[in-house]
Motif scaffolding. Sequence first.
Motif, mmCIF file in Angstrom:
data_model
loop_
_atom_site.group_PDB
_atom_site.id
_atom_site.type_symbol
_atom_site.label_atom_id
_atom_site.label_comp_id
_atom_site.label_asym_id
_atom_site.label_seq_id
_atom_site.Cartn_x
_atom_site.Cartn_y
_atom_site.Cartn_z
ATOM 1 N N TRP A 18 0.815 -1.224 0.000
ATOM 2 C CA TRP A 18 0.000 0.000 0.000
ATOM 3 C C TRP A 18 0.845 1.270 0.000
ATOM 4 O O TRP A 18 0.378 2.338 -0.404
ATOM 5 C CB TRP A 18 -0.949 0.018 1.199
ATOM 6 C CG TRP A 18 -0.290 -0.146 2.537
ATOM 7 C CD1 TRP A 18 -0.157 -1.297 3.245
ATOM 8 C CD2 TRP A 18 0.323 0.877 3.340
ATOM 9 N NE1 TRP A 18 0.499 -1.083 4.441
ATOM 10 C CE2 TRP A 18 0.800 0.246 4.519
ATOM 11 C CE3 TRP A 18 0.507 2.246 3.180
ATOM 12 C CZ2 TRP A 18 1.458 0.954 5.530
ATOM 13 C CZ3 TRP A 18 1.163 2.959 4.179
ATOM 14 C CH2 TRP A 18 1.624 2.319 5.340
ATOM 15 N N LYS A 54 1.820 8.671 4.090
ATOM 16 C CA LYS A 54 0.633 7.870 3.808
ATOM 17 C C LYS A 54 0.142 7.247 5.101
ATOM 18 O O LYS A 54 0.956 6.816 5.938
ATOM 19 C CB LYS A 54 0.940 6.778 2.785
ATOM 20 C CG LYS A 54 1.298 7.327 1.401
ATOM 21 C CD LYS A 54 1.706 6.243 0.432
ATOM 22 C CE LYS A 54 2.110 6.863 -0.914
ATOM 23 N NZ LYS A 54 2.647 5.870 -1.861
ATOM 24 N N TYR A 56 -2.540 4.262 6.302
ATOM 25 C CA TYR A 56 -3.322 3.125 5.806
ATOM 26 C C TYR A 56 -4.094 2.526 6.975
ATOM 27 O O TYR A 56 -3.547 2.331 8.067
ATOM 28 C CB TYR A 56 -2.354 2.088 5.218
ATOM 29 C CG TYR A 56 -2.961 0.743 4.907
ATOM 30 C CD1 TYR A 56 -3.510 0.480 3.666
ATOM 31 C CD2 TYR A 56 -2.964 -0.275 5.863
ATOM 32 C CE1 TYR A 56 -4.064 -0.775 3.367
ATOM 33 C CE2 TYR A 56 -3.516 -1.524 5.577
ATOM 34 C CZ TYR A 56 -4.058 -1.757 4.324
ATOM 35 O OH TYR A 56 -4.598 -2.981 4.037
ATOM 36 N N THR A 189 -1.475 11.136 1.916
ATOM 37 C CA THR A 189 -2.484 10.232 1.350
ATOM 38 C C THR A 189 -3.099 9.413 2.474
ATOM 39 O O THR A 189 -2.369 8.830 3.289
ATOM 40 C CB THR A 189 -1.854 9.285 0.310
ATOM 41 O OG1 THR A 189 -1.169 10.053 -0.686
ATOM 42 C CG2 THR A 189 -2.921 8.425 -0.347
ATOM 43 N N ILE A 191 -5.490 6.150 3.063
ATOM 44 C CA ILE A 191 -5.959 4.968 2.327
ATOM 45 C C ILE A 191 -6.931 4.200 3.210
ATOM 46 O O ILE A 191 -6.563 3.740 4.299
ATOM 47 C CB ILE A 191 -4.773 4.059 1.949
ATOM 48 C CG1 ILE A 191 -3.705 4.849 1.172
ATOM 49 C CG2 ILE A 191 -5.255 2.850 1.156
ATOM 50 C CD1 ILE A 191 -2.367 4.152 1.091
ATOM 51 N N ASN A 192 -8.165 4.052 2.755
ATOM 52 C CA ASN A 192 -9.165 3.303 3.525
ATOM 53 C C ASN A 192 -9.347 1.910 2.936
ATOM 54 O O ASN A 192 -9.826 1.758 1.821
ATOM 55 C CB ASN A 192 -10.506 4.031 3.530
ATOM 56 C CG ASN A 192 -11.558 3.273 4.333
ATOM 57 O OD1 ASN A 192 -11.216 2.508 5.243
ATOM 58 N ND2 ASN A 192 -12.829 3.478 4.009
ATOM 59 N N GLU A 193 -8.969 0.898 3.711
ATOM 60 C CA GLU A 193 -9.226 -0.494 3.319
ATOM 61 C C GLU A 193 -10.136 -1.180 4.334
ATOM 62 O O GLU A 193 -10.144 -2.404 4.442
ATOM 63 C CB GLU A 193 -7.909 -1.257 3.172
ATOM 64 C CG GLU A 193 -7.135 -0.903 1.902
ATOM 65 C CD GLU A 193 -7.903 -1.247 0.619
ATOM 66 O OE1 GLU A 193 -8.755 -2.164 0.665
ATOM 67 O OE2 GLU A 193 -7.662 -0.587 -0.405
ATOM 68 N N LEU A 220 -15.007 8.351 2.482
ATOM 69 C CA LEU A 220 -14.161 7.398 1.767
ATOM 70 C C LEU A 220 -14.733 5.996 1.953
ATOM 71 O O LEU A 220 -14.838 5.498 3.081
ATOM 72 C CB LEU A 220 -12.733 7.435 2.307
ATOM 73 C CG LEU A 220 -11.964 8.756 2.207
ATOM 74 C CD1 LEU A 220 -10.653 8.649 2.963
ATOM 75 C CD2 LEU A 220 -11.708 9.133 0.756
ATOM 76 N N ASP A 224 -10.992 3.597 -1.307
ATOM 77 C CA ASP A 224 -10.832 5.001 -1.689
ATOM 78 C C ASP A 224 -9.592 5.601 -1.038
ATOM 79 O O ASP A 224 -9.137 5.186 0.035
ATOM 80 C CB ASP A 224 -12.051 5.832 -1.265
ATOM 81 C CG ASP A 224 -13.275 5.546 -2.105
ATOM 82 O OD1 ASP A 224 -13.117 4.882 -3.149
ATOM 83 O OD2 ASP A 224 -14.378 5.979 -1.725
ATOM 84 N N ARG A 225 -9.055 6.633 -1.704
ATOM 85 C CA ARG A 225 -7.907 7.380 -1.184
ATOM 86 C C ARG A 225 -8.211 8.871 -1.176
ATOM 87 O O ARG A 225 -8.869 9.385 -2.081
ATOM 88 C CB ARG A 225 -6.653 7.132 -2.038
ATOM 89 C CG ARG A 225 -6.166 5.697 -2.014
ATOM 90 C CD ARG A 225 -4.822 5.561 -2.711
ATOM 91 N NE ARG A 225 -4.291 4.212 -2.544
ATOM 92 C CZ ARG A 225 -2.985 3.921 -2.520
ATOM 93 N NH1 ARG A 225 -2.085 4.888 -2.656
ATOM 94 N NH2 ARG A 225 -2.591 2.680 -2.360
ATOM 95 N N VAL A 227 -6.118 12.497 -1.084
ATOM 96 C CA VAL A 227 -4.772 13.042 -1.289
ATOM 97 C C VAL A 227 -4.795 14.547 -1.064
ATOM 98 O O VAL A 227 -5.651 15.256 -1.619
ATOM 99 C CB VAL A 227 -4.241 12.723 -2.711
ATOM 100 C CG1 VAL A 227 -2.839 13.322 -2.890
ATOM 101 C CG2 VAL A 227 -4.218 11.221 -2.951
#
Length: 673
Positions: A18, A54, A56, A189, A191-193, A220, A224-225, A227
């Motif tokens: 990621w 970033k 995550y 950034t 990052i949604n997981e 999100l 989705d990300r 930035v």
Amino acid sequence: MDNQIQIENYKIQKPEEWAGNIGDQEIIERIKDSEFARKQIDEGRDYCYFLDKKYYTSNKENGEYACMAYTLNEPGNLERASVSDVVVEENEVYQIHRISVLRDGVLIDKIPDTKIKVLDSENQSSGGVLSSNKKINITIKDLRLYDVLILEDSRVKVFTDRDFLRKEFSKYVWVSPDNYWAYGSFRFTFINEREQTIAYKKTFFRDEQGNVLEPEINYLKKGDRFVFEEQNYINPVDAGREIFPYIDFATESTWKDLSNYIVPIYDEIFSKSSLQEFAPHLVEKLDAIADQDEKLQFAIEYVQNHIYYIFNADEMNGHKPQEPSITYENKQGDCKAKSVLLKVILDYIGVEASVVLVNFHTDYYIKYYLPSLLSFNHVVVKINYKGEEYFVDATIRDEFGLIENRGFMYFMHYLEVKKDQELQVRKAFKFPYYCVDEKVDFTTQGNIGNLKLVTTYKGNRANAMRRYFKSTNKREIIDSWNSFLFYSLNYSGDRNGTDVRNIFKDAAIDVISDNKKLNEVKIQYTAVVENPYYTDPQKNRFLMYFDRNVVKASARDFMHKDLPFWHNFDSEKYEINLYTDQKIDTEEKYTVQESTINNPYFDYKSRKKITKNGASVYIEHNPLVNLEIPQDEFERFRTDHHTVADSNFGLGVDVIEPGLMNRLKFSFKKKFK
């Protein structure tokens, strides 16, 4: 390099998928001098060529990645880069991807020159702070001035069963970078997981004129990300008067949903066992107290003083409290455990109580944050008793008094652990007592003054004064009072630099009474003063006593565009009596001056009584506290405090010197004043 055997707290490896991957050539190409870069370096500002961050998050782990290249043009910056510490939580791994320098256009790998030590980060364990955090100490040798240092690393936290709350909910606050640094390229950034939607809220961002924009909320979905990117960037925030822009990321929810999520967790704990079953001896003691007020006091002080406070940083990451029977048996627990035990005891004695979630440190921001249980870091108990609302911190020690006399706890926002709750805002508070009630008698005869202060402290002030007298050397306490009086009597104006011990002779101070139910501590100070008058350069003599604690400098000097003024001053009452065997000017403007201030946020009154050989002033300050003063009402508040500071915080008398010429001089002065 040293430490070739890698252990679980850190690893040297490639970035996670990621985080992406950046090659050496791309690094070199991104470290290019530009007109913006040269300007910052010429001005002596540390310069970051690029910073990529970033964050995550998934339902299994959180990760933070950073890749940056910055100058080592300042010796201080070189020192900080050569030796640094990274603190990791339990089950968190620090991953080192790259440590390099760009020197004379050549990229040099510095990992072989890096030494890593892993240390326990538990320097407060003797104070009941337990943490399995580790401190990773990183030493890089042979860094040189004017190198460009490239660091690429990550921290990855895999959730355990203890992190059940973090599995279910995410919260992260991105704050704009320090305005000392200049950035050629800045990128963040998110990052949604996670399976759940994450909301994000941009707050305290500004337009080109510096005006705060309305908060902006977006969402999100999984995958989705978000930035945020800037080029040639220096944070324009006026750090002294503005709040840094930030973005709050939190799992989409409402306060009502969150309260309903947390209630079953606490209900399960409350239902485990009854007080009679696990604490029969405590029940006997409670039953033996006939007076309900005293029973309530005993319950609070039992939990505060007999149950040892253990702050377990790892446990605080979740919200599942320890069972009250275990807390009672082990005589220790964190804030959740102690609060739950106190509520169980209060339930037994028939006092309505509930557990509430708070965060004193970020209290101001909670109203701006998105709803999240992870916004709270402390638990206290709310008590409803005889029509009044009280909050008790079960982790504090050495607090005393029936509940209406106990110290007041300052905070504004809380979430009550009950069904269907919204975020609540506490009501403003007016003290039912004077926190400080002081009588000053200064009697002079000839060239000798006798000074006596009798001060009654109540509430928080009483608790603090007990601790102060218990932990401080008596000589140090007397010196503190002497130093305060040196300024109050204006001796700093005519004998500055004199040892205060040579001014205040035979100084003594003692606690003359301590009522634990009323929570009142009474202190008496006495001293003899030779040459008791303040003498100005024209040889005029004055008796003066101005208590600068009455003047609220923080209110007069407050300047902030975004933060409202937090009003938390104590209620105060003073009687100051100055007596002399000399004749005084009974009509002098400042001697007779009185004041009455009726501000929406405080009432202030000073009244005078003048005789031919002395004067008295009676001062009362009654504030409305635990609230923010709106900015459109603050200037009136400030002006009224300026009025207090305009000779309305004490008393001064002018001596009329004996003799015909002095009386003529005095009459002449009065006529042409």
